[in-house]
Structures are given as structure tokens and as C-alpha cells.
Design a protein around this motif. Structure first.
Motif, mmCIF file in Angstrom:
data_model
loop_
_atom_site.group_PDB
_atom_site.id
_atom_site.type_symbol
_atom_site.label_atom_id
_atom_site.label_comp_id
_atom_site.label_asym_id
_atom_site.label_seq_id
_atom_site.Cartn_x
_atom_site.Cartn_y
_atom_site.Cartn_z
ATOM 1 N N CYS A 156 50.857 64.085 0.917
ATOM 2 C CA CYS A 156 50.064 64.772 0.231
ATOM 3 C C CYS A 156 50.784 66.289 -0.294
ATOM 4 O O CYS A 156 51.283 66.317 0.492
ATOM 5 C CB CYS A 156 48.652 64.925 -0.212
ATOM 6 S SG CYS A 156 47.394 63.757 0.624
ATOM 7 N N LEU A 157 51.150 66.681 -1.670
ATOM 8 C CA LEU A 157 51.376 68.203 -1.963
ATOM 9 C C LEU A 157 50.367 68.915 -1.006
ATOM 10 O O LEU A 157 49.248 69.494 -0.973
ATOM 11 C CB LEU A 157 51.487 68.985 -3.674
ATOM 12 C CG LEU A 157 52.054 67.570 -4.041
ATOM 13 C CD1 LEU A 157 52.140 68.106 -5.004
ATOM 14 C CD2 LEU A 157 53.891 68.049 -3.779
ATOM 15 N N ALA A 158 51.167 70.420 -0.432
ATOM 16 C CA ALA A 158 50.253 71.530 0.363
ATOM 17 C C ALA A 158 49.368 71.740 -0.096
ATOM 18 O O ALA A 158 48.164 71.992 0.261
ATOM 19 C CB ALA A 158 51.460 72.178 0.892
ATOM 20 N N GLY A 159 49.592 71.863 -1.735
ATOM 21 C CA GLY A 159 48.407 72.936 -1.897
ATOM 22 C C GLY A 159 46.939 71.475 -3.035
ATOM 23 O O GLY A 159 46.023 72.538 -3.592
ATOM 24 N N LYS A 160 47.521 70.718 -2.596
ATOM 25 C CA LYS A 160 46.661 69.645 -2.971
ATOM 26 C C LYS A 160 45.767 68.582 -1.692
ATOM 27 O O LYS A 160 46.539 66.912 -1.607
ATOM 28 C CB LYS A 160 47.125 68.405 -3.930
ATOM 29 C CG LYS A 160 46.655 69.600 -5.315
ATOM 30 C CD LYS A 160 47.826 68.787 -6.742
ATOM 31 C CE LYS A 160 47.836 69.157 -7.505
ATOM 32 N NZ LYS A 160 48.268 68.489 -9.208
ATOM 33 N N PRO A 161 45.533 69.331 -0.413
ATOM 34 C CA PRO A 161 45.199 68.289 0.437
ATOM 35 C C PRO A 161 44.077 67.279 0.420
ATOM 36 O O PRO A 161 43.207 67.493 -0.627
ATOM 37 C CB PRO A 161 44.590 68.695 1.290
ATOM 38 C CG PRO A 161 44.322 70.831 0.661
ATOM 39 C CD PRO A 161 44.992 70.482 -0.692
ATOM 40 N N LEU A 162 43.919 66.077 0.950
ATOM 41 C CA LEU A 162 43.244 64.920 0.832
ATOM 42 C C LEU A 162 42.850 64.373 2.445
ATOM 43 O O LEU A 162 43.403 64.627 2.782
ATOM 44 C CB LEU A 162 44.213 63.604 0.115
ATOM 45 C CG LEU A 162 43.637 62.393 0.307
ATOM 46 C CD1 LEU A 162 42.458 62.967 -0.844
ATOM 47 C CD2 LEU A 162 44.534 61.377 -0.966
ATOM 48 N N ALA A 163 41.382 64.399 2.381
ATOM 49 C CA ALA A 163 40.721 64.212 3.574
ATOM 50 C C ALA A 163 40.484 62.957 3.415
ATOM 51 O O ALA A 163 39.257 62.257 2.383
ATOM 52 C CB ALA A 163 39.891 65.389 3.649
ATOM 53 N N TYR A 164 41.583 62.099 4.097
ATOM 54 C CA TYR A 164 41.128 60.188 3.879
ATOM 55 C C TYR A 164 40.313 59.676 4.711
ATOM 56 O O TYR A 164 39.958 60.196 5.812
ATOM 57 C CB TYR A 164 42.656 59.667 4.501
ATOM 58 C CG TYR A 164 42.241 57.991 4.529
ATOM 59 C CD1 TYR A 164 42.785 57.411 3.505
ATOM 60 C CD2 TYR A 164 42.508 57.888 5.591
ATOM 61 C CE1 TYR A 164 42.302 56.378 3.172
ATOM 62 C CE2 TYR A 164 42.457 56.157 5.699
ATOM 63 C CZ TYR A 164 42.231 55.922 4.756
ATOM 64 O OH TYR A 164 42.129 54.119 4.901
#
Length: 260
Positions: free
Chosen positions: A126-134
Motif C-alpha cells: 500500500c501507499l505509506a500514508g494509507k496503510p491497510l490492515a489485512y
């Protein structure tokens, strides 16, 4: 053939019978060989295989295979082949070894498999500024995820489509990163080892812009695979003992760490 065999010496009779397929000689041939030919599929990419004659490193696959088998008296060479032809030659003769995961192969017991030597992981980037917790496929519902065109992702296949995950295909990891950077994808599915190598060696891609997610979306252990019924069983047993020793003394980890 019978009339010829009556008048020929025994050694020549055996030679003729073998050439006609009358005696299985594959097992004996395997035990006598001092060289291993590994096929490299066109799909194999750095750092799994590095085709650079100027470099001392040939990639993870070659480095691990050589580290295990050269002390056993084998020299390793690589042939780059189309995937289908390589598998056919592995099963029926022509090449000796490949690296893959049992989980990717139909009827894997057709072959001999070594113990695993590394994990192969598909992860989200992901983009560093938009983290995604899968936390499973439901996490991605309604999101656009860039994937490599033609690749199959078993964990997510049933979730692609209307009302689920929007799949966007791209020809390469670099193209997927571009889709992500432009906001056309919410995340991209990448191979952890490959993307770590790309971001390490391609500083122009500005690695600080991206962040790898955890946990992996899918994982399968890499093993080396040999033909069955061609006499490789003793080598596979020796291979596994050497691999276990390399895990204990840290030499296997040292090889893998060179590419991380």
C-alpha cells in the motif's frame, strides 16, 4: 533382434537391450551423474534467478542449490526454458531439477520433493500514508487490487468480481506500483521476496512511498523437485540432511539474507 543376440557378446547384448528400452537404466544414470541441470522458467525473476554473467550471484535458487549439492560432488548448471517444456523435460528426461511449491503443481506426487528451503509469500503493498490492515479477503471487499496478469491467487480467487474485490491486471510489479502511486489501485498484490529486491535495487521507485502489509495473503513453501523413478531418491535424502545442517549452522539464512 533375437538372431542378432545369439551371436553377440553379452556386453553388446545388454547395450542393445537397453537402447531398445528393454532394461531400465535411469536409476544407474542418476547415481553416476556428477552434474545437475536445473531448468529456469521464463517466469522466474530476480532475485530467484539473476541472469547476469558479470555478477557472482545467480539468485536464490542457484545459490541454495549449489550450496547444498556441490559438497555432495555435483556441479550445477541452468537452462532457461518455457515453463511447459521445462516441466515435460523434468518428468520425462532432459533436465534434473526445478524449484517450485507442491501446492502449485497438479498431481505433485509424480515428482520427488525435497524439504522446503524458503517461504514464498504473496503480500499486499500500500501507499505509506494509507496503510491497510489485512485480516482476510473480506478486508478487501469493494477495493481495487492490482495483480499480475495471468497469475492465480488461490486465497482471493473466489472473492474477485462484482460485489467483491475489484481486480486490475498489470504486466509487471513496476506497472502495479505506478497504478498504486497514481491512486488507480488501493493496494497491489506482490511477491514479498521479489518486491523487496525491486525496492532495494530500484531507488528511483522511491521505496519510502510504499509499505508492505502483514500478514501474507497467501504462502507456499519453496522446494526443489526431481524426477521420480530415475534414481534420485538417494540424492534427495542427502539433500534434506544437508539442508537441515544449513538451517542449524545459519548458512541457509545467510544465503537468503543476501537478497532481502
Amino acid at each position: 533382434m533375437r538372431s542378432i543376440l545369439k551371436i553377440l557378446p553379452l556386453s553388446l547384448c545388454l547395450l542393445l537391450i537397453e537402447s531398445a528400452g528393454g532394461l531400465p537404466c535411469a536409476a544407474a544414470d542418476a547415481q553416476k551423474k556428477t552434474g545437475l541441470v536445473m531448468f529456469i522458467a521464463h517466469a522466474d525473476v530476480p532475485p530467484y534467478y539473476i541472469r547476469d554473467p558479470e555478477s557472482a550471484k545467480n539468485g536464490i535458487l542457484m545459490d541454495v542449490l549449489r550450496a547444498v549439492t556441490e559438497p555432495l560432488g555435483y556441479a550445477v548448471t541452468a537452462w532457461r526454458l518455457p515453463d511447459k517444456r521445462g516441466w515435460d523435460m523434468l518428468e520425462h528426461g532432459g533436465v534434473d531439477v526445478y524449484a517450485s511449491a507442491r501446492e502449485w503443481v497438479e498431481n505433485p506426487d509424480r515428482f520427488l520433493w525435497t524439504d522446503p528451503f524458503m517461504a514464498n509469500e504473496d503480500v499486499l503493498l500500500c501507499l505509506a500514508g494509507k496503510p491497510l490492515a489485512y485480516a482476510g479477503p473480506e478486508t478487501l471487499r469493494g477495493m481495487t487490487v492490482a495483480c499480475i496478469k495471468g497469475f492465480v491467487y488461490p486465497t482471493l480467487e473466489d472473492h474477485f468480481g462484482p460485489g467483491g474485490i475489484i481486480r486490475m491486471d498489470a504486466p509487471s510489479p513496476e506497472a502495479m506500483l505506478e497504478l498504486l502511486a497514481r491512486g488507480r489501485a488501493d493496494a497491489v498484490l506482490v511477491n514479498r521476496t521479489e518486491i523487496q529486491w525491486i525496492l532495494r535495487t530500484r531507488r528511483d521507485l522511491e521505496p519510502h512511498r510504499f509499505r508492505l502489509g502483514e500478514p501474507p495473503v497467501g504462502t507456499a513453501p519453496f522446494r526443489f523437485v526431481f524426477p521420480r523413478n530415475q534414481g534420485w531418491e538417494p540424492l534427495v535424502a542427502q539433500f534434506n540432511r544437508r539442508l537441515a545442517a544449513m538451517r542449524r549452522d545459519g548458512s541457509l539464512k545467510a544465503i537468503l539474507d543476501r537478497y532481502r
